[in-house]
Write an enzyme that holds these catalytic residues in place. Structure first.
Site, PDB file in Angstrom:
ATOM      1  N   ASP A 170     -18.239  72.407  28.847  1.00 54.38           N
ATOM      2  CA  ASP A 170     -19.869  72.091  28.642  1.00 54.38           C
ATOM      3  C   ASP A 170     -19.885  71.712  27.120  1.00 54.38           C
ATOM      4  O   ASP A 170     -19.258  72.482  26.045  1.00 54.38           O
ATOM      5  CB  ASP A 170     -20.782  73.140  28.911  1.00 54.38           C
ATOM      6  CG  ASP A 170     -21.335  73.036  30.231  1.00 54.38           C
ATOM      7  OD1 ASP A 170     -20.343  72.827  31.161  1.00 54.38           O
ATOM      8  OD2 ASP A 170     -22.380  73.009  30.598  1.00 54.38           O
ATOM      9  N   ASP A 200     -25.734  62.149  34.327  1.00 50.36           N
ATOM     10  CA  ASP A 200     -25.118  63.321  35.284  1.00 50.36           C
ATOM     11  C   ASP A 200     -25.628  64.650  34.984  1.00 50.36           C
ATOM     12  O   ASP A 200     -25.884  64.874  33.877  1.00 50.36           O
ATOM     13  CB  ASP A 200     -23.588  63.061  34.967  1.00 50.36           C
ATOM     14  CG  ASP A 200     -22.757  63.979  35.698  1.00 50.36           C
ATOM     15  OD1 ASP A 200     -22.905  63.809  37.050  1.00 50.36           O
ATOM     16  OD2 ASP A 200     -21.988  64.864  35.385  1.00 50.36           O
ATOM     17  N   GLU A 243     -29.686  62.615  37.578  1.00 48.47           N
ATOM     18  CA  GLU A 243     -29.338  63.445  38.600  1.00 48.47           C
ATOM     19  C   GLU A 243     -29.885  64.884  38.481  1.00 48.47           C
ATOM     20  O   GLU A 243     -29.255  65.580  37.599  1.00 48.47           O
ATOM     21  CB  GLU A 243     -27.939  63.383  38.761  1.00 48.47           C
ATOM     22  CG  GLU A 243     -27.364  64.190  40.018  1.00 48.47           C
ATOM     23  CD  GLU A 243     -26.060  65.046  39.758  1.00 48.47           C
ATOM     24  OE1 GLU A 243     -25.359  65.084  40.770  1.00 48.47           O
ATOM     25  OE2 GLU A 243     -25.761  65.169  38.621  1.00 48.47           O
ATOM     26  N   ASP A 309     -21.247  62.343  46.448  1.00 48.66           N
ATOM     27  CA  ASP A 309     -21.020  63.750  46.570  1.00 48.66           C
ATOM     28  C   ASP A 309     -21.162  64.427  48.070  1.00 48.66           C
ATOM     29  O   ASP A 309     -21.299  63.546  48.869  1.00 48.66           O
ATOM     30  CB  ASP A 309     -21.865  64.513  45.723  1.00 48.66           C
ATOM     31  CG  ASP A 309     -21.449  64.130  44.200  1.00 48.66           C
ATOM     32  OD1 ASP A 309     -20.307  63.825  43.732  1.00 48.66           O
ATOM     33  OD2 ASP A 309     -22.296  64.274  43.495  1.00 48.66           O
TER      34      ASP A 309
HETATM   35  C1  NOJ Z   1     -22.510  65.384  39.517  1.00 52.17           C
HETATM   36  C2  NOJ Z   1     -21.566  64.373  40.114  1.00 52.17           C
HETATM   37  O1  NOJ Z   1     -22.362  63.380  41.013  1.00 52.17           O
HETATM   38  C3  NOJ Z   1     -20.370  64.949  40.742  1.00 52.17           C
HETATM   39  O2  NOJ Z   1     -19.622  64.043  41.295  1.00 52.17           O
HETATM   40  C4  NOJ Z   1     -19.610  65.677  39.505  1.00 52.17           C
HETATM   41  O3  NOJ Z   1     -18.486  66.487  40.103  1.00 52.17           O
HETATM   42  C5  NOJ Z   1     -20.415  66.712  38.813  1.00 52.17           C
HETATM   43  N1  NOJ Z   1     -21.894  65.978  38.469  1.00 52.17           N
HETATM   44  C6  NOJ Z   1     -19.848  67.063  37.382  1.00 52.17           C
HETATM   45  O4  NOJ Z   1     -20.038  65.854  36.401  1.00 52.17           O
END
Ligand code: NOJ
Ligand code: CA
Length: 551
Positions: A170, A200, A243, A309
């Site tokens: 991080d 993200d 996100e 995901d």
């Molecule tokens: C969200 C992404 O959509 C996912 O695929 C990823 O593993 C995590 N963030 C970490 O970046």
């Protein structure tokens, strides 16, 4: 009027490495993608969201970046990227790119320098602790595949914090120098013509865990405002799509007063939508929509059926999760992952039933907000559970019945990931080319859906309202904008039904109903009081207009 282009957008998410291989080495690339822009333009999408395409050891599908200012050499060069951008622009397609700035790969030169020398400016780009914090085993994002959130670096002689996998360290957003660097990254891609970013892991980006002495300790959300300010100064029409799968009470903080993120994914609505589809009842979706906070005029929800995901059901109760698994007849052992979701695409959940697939996409495209498609959804691609974790749903695009589904001319064992080659979702059965030739295919239906969605600005721009019906299986809503109204009616259940919508109290005016889109031809509606017929899993989009009764 403000040019809120994203309210009229249909977004298409592309993972370059599995989309189209242009040079025959088994890995999708920008050359291949550029060659398919005509296809995407024909489909009708007008914004591409590129998943991470930066240099990476690729241990989390590119969400582990080693250089923010370049293109993964496997996918092409910056020159290829610019060619792609130009071609997209020529077709009126905007591009937004993933911005992964919560963490870097531990192979990023910044992290290496940070470990080598505590006095390096890069050391403070990351989050450290001399001792292992007591809560190191809490807040793990990938249970079963991640052991801790703090890992010891021998070289640094300290523990570094990582919300995600241990190879994703991080970044310390408390460090002003790092913040400047992050702005520079945004500035770089904006200069190359992108229309914004999919940010993200937004909730973790602003998390102040392990970070001390930061100016923004009081209100970490303010950082989102700072990012937005920078973005808007550099490019007035650029957007951020965040996100943030967070609880309802936190959502408003991401929008601010219209001065933070413009768009947020509709995770809560997505989960309720899944419950509604599983239960064949409108109630969960209604509950999800009603619970949403009011958002600023410039704010917008990004609606989706599936993303790249797991299908996260984390905001549902355990019994609701179980209900979904059993309604969709899923074997938990094969599909359940990270204690919260399914590693499946949508069609296999409904056994490829075209009626249920179309129902789901018709719903998603008519929900208030902007629709987001994951590539492959337009042809109803399946998944490959033999692949590990989420890779099950990240198989190469199926273009034709040629070897490797037309994705690549490389030998099959050279492919980045195997193409699905068996069963009803195998590329010989299911591919773009054969669906192009079939007027009844999902692909051609999706093209018509997209065209109609673009003609119904009310869904993206309007005021929306749920219409109560007397049938618990029917979800009906209206969107009003600039004196125009569209109504969408969806029957979530397998049995045909008819409903009457309480829309007739429009004073002395009579109402005309125009059929815009439906699962089949229906008798047109002559009077507001007429019942609306719906097939099992049927749907109808209608425009209503009013005219004065003749004197
Ligand atoms: C969200 C992404 O959509 C996912 O695929 C990823 O593993 C995590 N963030 C970490 O970046
Ligand atoms: Ca290639």
């Amino acid at each position: 009027m403000l040019d809120l282009w994203y309210k009229s957008a249909v977004i298409y998410c592309v993972d370059v490495e599995i989309f189209m291989d242009g040079n025959g080495d088994g890995i999708g690339d920008f050359e291949g993608l550029s060659g398919r822009i005509d296809y995407l333009a024909g489909l009708g999408i007008n914004c591409i969201w590129l998943m991470p395409f930066y240099p990476t050891p690729n241990r989390d599908n590119g969400y582990d970046v080693t250089d923010y200012y370049s293109v993964d050499p496997r996918l092409g060069t910056l020159g290829d990227f610019v060619e792609f951008m130009r071609k997209a622009a020529n077709h009126g397609i905007r591009v937004i790119v993933d911005l992964v700035i919560n963490h870097t790969s531990t192979e990023h030169p910044w992290f290496k320098a940070a470990c080598q020398d505590k006095n390096s400016k890069y050391h403070d780009y990351y989050v450290w602790s001399e001792e292992k914090p007591a809560d190191a085993e809490e807040g793990i994002i990938f249970p079963g595949y991640q052991e801790s959130t703090w890992t010891y670096s021998e070289e640094a002689g300290a523990y570094y914090f990582h919300r995600f996998y241990e190879h994703q360290a991080d970044l310390n957003i408390g460090n002003p120098q790092l913040r400047e660097e992050l702005y520079k990254i945004m500035g770089f891609w904006l200069e190359l013509g992108v229309s914004g970013f999919r940010v993200d892991a937004a909730p973790f980006l602003i998390e102040l865990k392990g970070i001390e002495h930061t100016a923004d300790e009081e209100d970490p959300y303010q950082y989102l405002g700072d990012i937005r300010e920078f973005l808007s100064w550099r490019r007035g029409d650029a957007i951020i799509l965040a996100e943030a799968n967070v609880s309802l009470d936190k959502l408003p903080k991401y929008f601010g007063d219209g001065d933070r993120m413009q768009m947020l994914f509709g995770f809560i609505v997505n989960q309720q939508l899944m419950l509604s589809l599983a239960r064949e009842s409108a109630a969960p979706l209604i509950k999800g929509l009603k619970a949403l906070p009011q958002i600023p005029n410039t704010g917008q929800w990004a609606q989706f059926v599936r993303n790249h995901d797991e299908l996260s059901l984390d905001k549902l109760s355990e019994s609701e999760q179980t209900e979904i698994l059993s309604a969709f007849d899923q074997n938990k052992e094969d599909v359940w992952i990270y204690d919260r979701g399914l590693r499946r695409r949508f069609p296999p959940l409904v056994d490829g039933d075209p009626r249920r697939m179309r129902l789901a996409y018709s719903l998603m495209f008519s929900l208030p907000g902007t629709p987001v498609l994951l590539s492959g959804e337009e042809i109803g691609m399946g998944d490959d559970l033999s692949q590990k974790q989420r890779e099950a749903i990240r198989t190469p695009m199926q273009w034709s019945s040629e070897p490797n589904g037309g994705f690549s001319t490389a030998a099959s064992d050279q492919l980045i990931r195997p193409v699905i080659d068996e069963g009803q979702y195998g590329y010989t059965e299911l591919n773009v080319l054969s669906q192009r030739r079939d007027p009844d295919s999902l692909l051609n239906w999706m093209e018509r859906l997209i065209r109609m969605r673009k003609e119904c600005s009310e869904f993206g721009w309007g005021q929306w309202e749920i219409i109560e019906t007397d049938n618990p299986s029917v979800f009906a809503h209206r969107c009003d904008w600039q004196g125009k109204t569209v109504v969408a009616v969806h029957n979530l259940a397998k049995d045909p039904c008819s409903v009457t919508l309480p829309l007739s109290q429009e004073g002395d005016r009579s109402t005309h109903w125009l059929d815009l889109l439906a699962d089949q031809r229906y008798q047109s509606i002559r009077q507001s009081e007429s019942p609306i017929e719906l097939e099992g899993y049927g749907y109808r989009w209608l425009r209503i207009s009013h005219s004065k009764e003749p004197e």
